[in-house]
Design an enzyme around this catalytic site. Structure first.
Site: not given
Lengths: 480, 489, 101
Positions: B81, B156, B180
């Site tokens: 990420k 997210s 997330s």
């Protein structure tokens, strides 16, 4: 008609702890190097960086708290203090707020009148220093150097119990002495390792409420502190006497002009949005750890002064001077022990050694002579092998370059003239050469004796023991 | 919908690498081939490092040939990420304020992945600074759900979940502050795990909410997640909040057995008015499967869980407003063009230009919550409610070994559907935030499709019982095939 | 009944160094209002005597040895800087009264 005002001063002192590395980052502490040569991702507040507490800083901060008689709290919390400034990389400073390291201490100062007063210390907390912003005149840019960002500090806040600029100076000097004593800091003020902000207000004598105060920031010498406070008290007094009101403000002091200037007017209190730092665990100091730190402290100045008075028969004043720094006290004591006559050694240290230091603007840390060698020099004087005057003449060289006193005396040919025959001969020569002086003395002029003394000393190259010379002269003159 | 045909799980690929029937180079090339084919529509990746990855794959193959494989996962492609920093690589956090930023240091998890020989192929899309539940708050535009390109992958860590679901990489790392990792895993039909708080170092994770953030793995199976977690977990002296223990051994705990374990069914998460019927049915189905496998069931309740979202949003935004204060344009990132007004105006314009709307809103709320006069009523109060919730969990765990519930109240929503109502997206976190507030380990595991969209079963465990949570998830996966379903492609 | 006024919002924006245009400010104000309304439910929770959570997993205070670690090379330190002079960061000249708050 002027009213009688009382001055109220509180001091906030920031002291740099004597660690190798920063408080929350492993960069080394430096001074004067090129910008950003001592930084890690943590110092620069790069995305993803995290703080880790320096254990040595905790130890030194705890010593500072103990030497000022504070209560060390077994649980204290690091809090973030938020504000925006280019030299504050995280836009918050890691400090302590509601739960500081220590509270409720004091230190004792001598008042100008000669008495002693205790000044309360509200709190001591740990925090990190900011970096440096610099600009030259005319430069449209400010440069930011983060070498200093993150250096460990303690903030020491006094109660508003100081009553004069002189007391403020005494408080600072005492604080510096105590903190250096336990090696919590070097407190080198030229390097900014001890900085002081003064909160100053005045009020009619007898009034218990505090007047509006101003804050004078970044005073980095004790002289400037006293001068700035003096100037501010005068300013506030004149303002109030003219019917005005003191406005809260942050002031700076220009030492060259001896004048205060306004940095900021404070309309609103700053909102620092303190909250406990979620990247750090509360600081736990169990009682056993606190006791271990306390037990490891050296004999503190007050106790040492007492001991010098009682064990060595020194006056309070003399003991106090010898204890003004731990290095000096240690050096003196080693010399006294090596020699045996502590008082005799004290006289020499207080008068001659300190004079030599002052002459060169040096500190006892600059002395290269082993204290045992001072004792050796004094033993030569005691034995009459060298005159006190000769010994004094050698002292600066011995102190700052070290050496063997006995060897140096021989090398310089300063052995005292102790041979009685040679002395008597010199005395007779002097008397024969100056019959007028002899006659003056006989007529009652005591000063002639000094003149004749000087003549004898000249003839012996200054190497005769003055006491012995005086004896012989007196004896000869009496016979005439 | 298709079924997985070739080896796609990390464990299967590791076995092939070890056997020599597959080379790392081929694996990495396959990742990039799928990326080239699929990512133009998915937009899961913000950056790729093709040349470096291929070279590292070759090095991995050479090591294996010498018998010096660094770990079972040596040569496995993985995605990060874009809020987990890698030295020499960009880290944008999907924000304009970090445009052009290149990190000079590695996150600890990156050091550990590389130390084990894994090959990082690229950096995935996220909601800006991890603030969001749909990956629509990215300054680079949203990622699309591989199961339906009109829908969100969740957030997210939407990019990481989509990258794994689409088969571009067998595994990815994400971060979980309020769900997330778990929520996008559920919406994309993969396994996503948030470990116990402190298990995995946060050094190098761009902070959102320090007391809630954790890095964790996304992959097709719980067994894969166990392997990854073993690689990245363990004490890190650079993170003061990291647990003192070394990485736990997790793979060994995956016995396939759940008999003897008691699962708590969370009453507050089983309310028909709060969970879509299709989701509810499939979660019940998964729980029934675990019961058939020998687990006991009982009802549990967490009375304060209905306040979890409120407490979460006060604590998370407060910490975020503080963690994002450093983005001021002085040392890195975007700086506004010069204009009159001095440094204060420069800060205001820099941050006004650099942050997206949702990030600005959260900074405002967080600043408000911490400001003088409001701290006690908001931040402190929320932290007290957090304590009450943790006590609720302790009481519940006295009677069960794990709590099971849906990961999300509904399946993947349409892009744009939830943007106008300020609370809609926040409320979709209802089942996930409490694990972050209490620091518990939690995993989401695929348990079926509802109208062609994945549903996730969530399993929460006691603090430090990451192994138990993975064991239950793995036991379920041995008895189900939902993780083998693949998006139509 | 609005929980946050426009003036209050602007004060907060200033504290956070965020420039908002009119539309952004009003949008933010409305959304914050809705959120503050929602979180007001916490007022009804009895938290008498309940300690605030300091850390979810209790730990002893971690410290590190006072030993210098690896420094960032000065060139790397300013590599991402929007403006630098040598190894120093530069910003438009800062006036003394621009500090703080």
């Amino acid at each position: 008609m002027s009213r009688d005002f009382e001055t109220v001063i509180g001091l906030e002192v920031h002291v740099q702890l004597r660690t190798r590395t920063k408080l929350f980052a492993s960069a080394d502490v430096s001074y004067g190097d090129a910008p950003n040569h001592h930084v890690t991702p943590v110092c620069l507040a790069l995305p993803g960086a995290l703080p880790v507490l320096n254990g040595a800083a905790v130890e030194l901060a705890a010593r500072a708290a103990l030497v000022t008689h504070c209560k060390l709290h077994p649980h204290s919390v690091f809090a973030r203090k938020h504000y925006f400034y280019p030299d504050l990389p995280k836009a918050y400073q890691i400090s302590q707020y509601e739960e500081p390291l220590a509270t409720g201490g004091w230190l004792e100062i001598e008042t100008p009148e000669g008495g002693a007063r205790r000044i309360g210390i509200t709190r001591i907390h740990m925090e990190e220093d900011a970096g440096k912003s610099m600009h030259e005149p005319g430069d449209p840019e400010t440069q930011v150097d983060l070498n200093r960002a993150g250096v460990p500090l303690v903030e020491i806040v006094s109660e508003p119990e100081l009553r004069s600029p002189e007391e403020a100076g005494a408080y600072l000097r005492k604080l510096r002495q105590l903190l250096r004593w336990v090696e919590a800091t070097d407190a080198d003020m030229e390097k900014g390792q001890l900085r002081c902000d003064a909160n100053v207000s005045i009020r009619p004598r007898g009034e218990t409420r505090l007047g509006t105060r101003t804050e004078i920031k970044n005073l980095n010498s004790f002289r400037f502190v006293e001068a700035a406070i003096k100037a501010e008290v005068l300013r506030q007094r004149e303002l109030l006497e003219d019917g005005g009101q003191v406005q809260q403000a942050t002031l700076g002091f220009d030492p060259e002009r001896g004048r205060l200037f306004v940095m900021r007017l404070k309309e609103n209190a700053d909102d620092y949005r303190y909250f406990p730092d979620p990247d750090l665990i509360p600081l736990l100091l169990p009682e056993e750890r606190i006791e271990r730190i306390r037990a490891a402290l050296p004999e503190l100045p007050d106790a040492r002064t007492q001991r010098f008075e009682s064990a060595y028969g020194l006056s309070a004043a003399d003991a106090g001077t010898l204890v003004s720094s731990r290095a000096l006290a240690d050096w003196y004591e080693a010399a006294a022990r090596a020699h045996g006559n502590a008082k005799h050694v004290a006289n020499w240290v207080l008068r001659d050694v300190l004079a030599a230091l002052k002459e060169r603007d040096a500190e006892v840390e600059d002395v290269r002579l082993a204290p045992e060698q001072l004792a050796a020099l004094l033993r030569l004087v005691d034995a009459g092998s060298v005159t006190p005057k000769s010994a004094r003449s050698l002292l600066p060289e011995l102190l700052f370059e070290g050496g063997d006193p006995e060897r140096l005396v021989r090398e310089r040919g300063l052995e005292a003239v102790a041979d009685t025959g040679a002395l008597e001969a010199a005395v007779d020569e002097a008397l024969a050469a100056h019959p007028n002086a002899v006659a003056s003395f006989a007529a009652g002029d005591a000063k002639s004796l000094n003149f004749l003394m000087g003549q004898v000393m000249r003839r012996t190259g200054g190497k005769a023991d003055p006491g012995r010379v005086r004896e012989l002269l007196a004896e000869r003159l009496a016979r005439r | 919908m298709s079924q997985a045909s070739e080896a796609e799980t990390a464990s299967e690929l590791a076995a092939q690498l070890a056997a020599g029937s597959l080379r790392a180079r081929a694996l990495v090339e396959r990742s990039f081939a799928r990326l080239d084919a699929l990512d133009p529509q998915l937009h899961a990746f913000l950056f790729t490092r093709r040349a470096a990855a291929l070279s590292e794959a070759d090095e991995s193959d050479a090591r294996r040939a010498r018998g010096q494989a660094r770990s079972a996962l040596d040569g496995l492609p993985i995605a990060l990420k874009d809020n987990i920093v890698q030295a020499g690589e960009p880290a944008s956090c999907a924000s304009r304020i970090l445009a052009g930023y290149v990190s000079p240091f590695d996150a600890t998890v990156v050091e550990r992945l590389r130390g084990a020989g894994l090959v990082i192929v690229g950096r995935t899309n996220l909601d800006e600074f991890a603030m969001g539940s749909s990956t629509e708050n990215s300054c680079a535009g949203p990622t699309r759900n591989p199961w339906d390109l009109e829908r969100s992958p969740g957030g997210s860590s939407g990019g990481s979940a989509a990258a794994v679901a689409a088969g571009i990489v067998p595994a990815a790392l994400g971060s979980d502050t309020g769900g997330s990792i778990r929520q996008p895993a559920a919406l994309c039909g993969v396994v996503g795990m948030k470990p116990t708080y402190g298990r995995v170092s946060r050094y190098g994770l761009v902070a959102f909410a320090s007391s809630l953030d954790q890095i964790g793995p996304l992959a097709h199976t719980a067994a894969d997640c166990a392997l990854l977690l073993e690689t990245i977990a363990g004490h890190d002296p650079k993170d003061s909040t990291s647990l003192p223990e070394p990485a736990p051994s997790l793979s060994q705990a995956l016995s396939g057995e759940v008999s003897g374990l008691t699962l708590g069914l969370l009453r507050e998460a089983d309310d028909p008015s709060g969970v879509a019927p299709g989701v509810r049915v499939r979660v019940h189905g998964a729980v029934a499967e675990l019961e058939r496998a020998g687990a006991k069931l009982r009802d549990v309740s967490l009375p304060h869980v209905r306040h979890a979202i409120a407490a979460y949003y006060l604590i998370a935004t407060a910490e975020a407003s503080s963690n994002l204060a450093r983005y001021d344009g002085v040392r890195y990132g975007h700086r506004a063009a010069d204009a009159p007004g001095g440094i204060t105006a420069l800060y205001e314009r820099t941050r006004g230009e650099g942050f997206g709307a949702e990030v600005k809103r959260r900074i405002l709320l967080g600043t408000y919550v911490l400001s003088a006069g409001y701290y006690d009523a908001y931040y402190k109060k929320a932290q007290q409610v957090r304590t009450l919730l943790r006590r609720d969990f302790e009481a519940a765990f006295a009677g069960c070994d794990a709590i099971v519930l849906p990961t999300t109240p509904e399946t993947a929503f349409r892009l744009g559907e939830k943007l106008s109502d300020p609370l809609a997206l926040y409320l979709s976190d209802v089942f996930t935030v409490s694990a972050n507030l209490a620091g518990l380990p939690g995993v989401s595991v695929p348990c079926g499709l509802d109208a062609g969209l994945p549903v996730g079963l969530q399993i929460l465990g006691r603090p430090l019982e990451d192994a138990t949570v993975l064991r239950i998830a793995d036991a379920y996966q041995r008895r189900s095939a939902h993780h083998r379903a693949r998006p139509p492609r | 009944m609005s929980r946050i006024s426009r003036a209050e919002l602007e004060r907060i924006a200033r504290l956070a160094r965020l420039r908002l245009d009119d539309a952004e400010a009003e949008d933010a104000r409305q959304r914050l209002d809705a959120i503050l309304d929602y979180v007001a439910q916490l007022d009804l929770v009895d938290t008498t005597g309940v300690p605030a959570t300091a850390h979810v997993i209790p730990l002893a205070t971690p410290t590190r040895e006072d030993v210098p670690g690896v420094l960032l090379a000065p060139e790397l330190a300013v590599a991402n800087a929007p403006a630098a002079r040598g190894s120093a960061f530069t910003v438009p000249r800062v006036l003394d009264d621009e500090a703080q708050g």
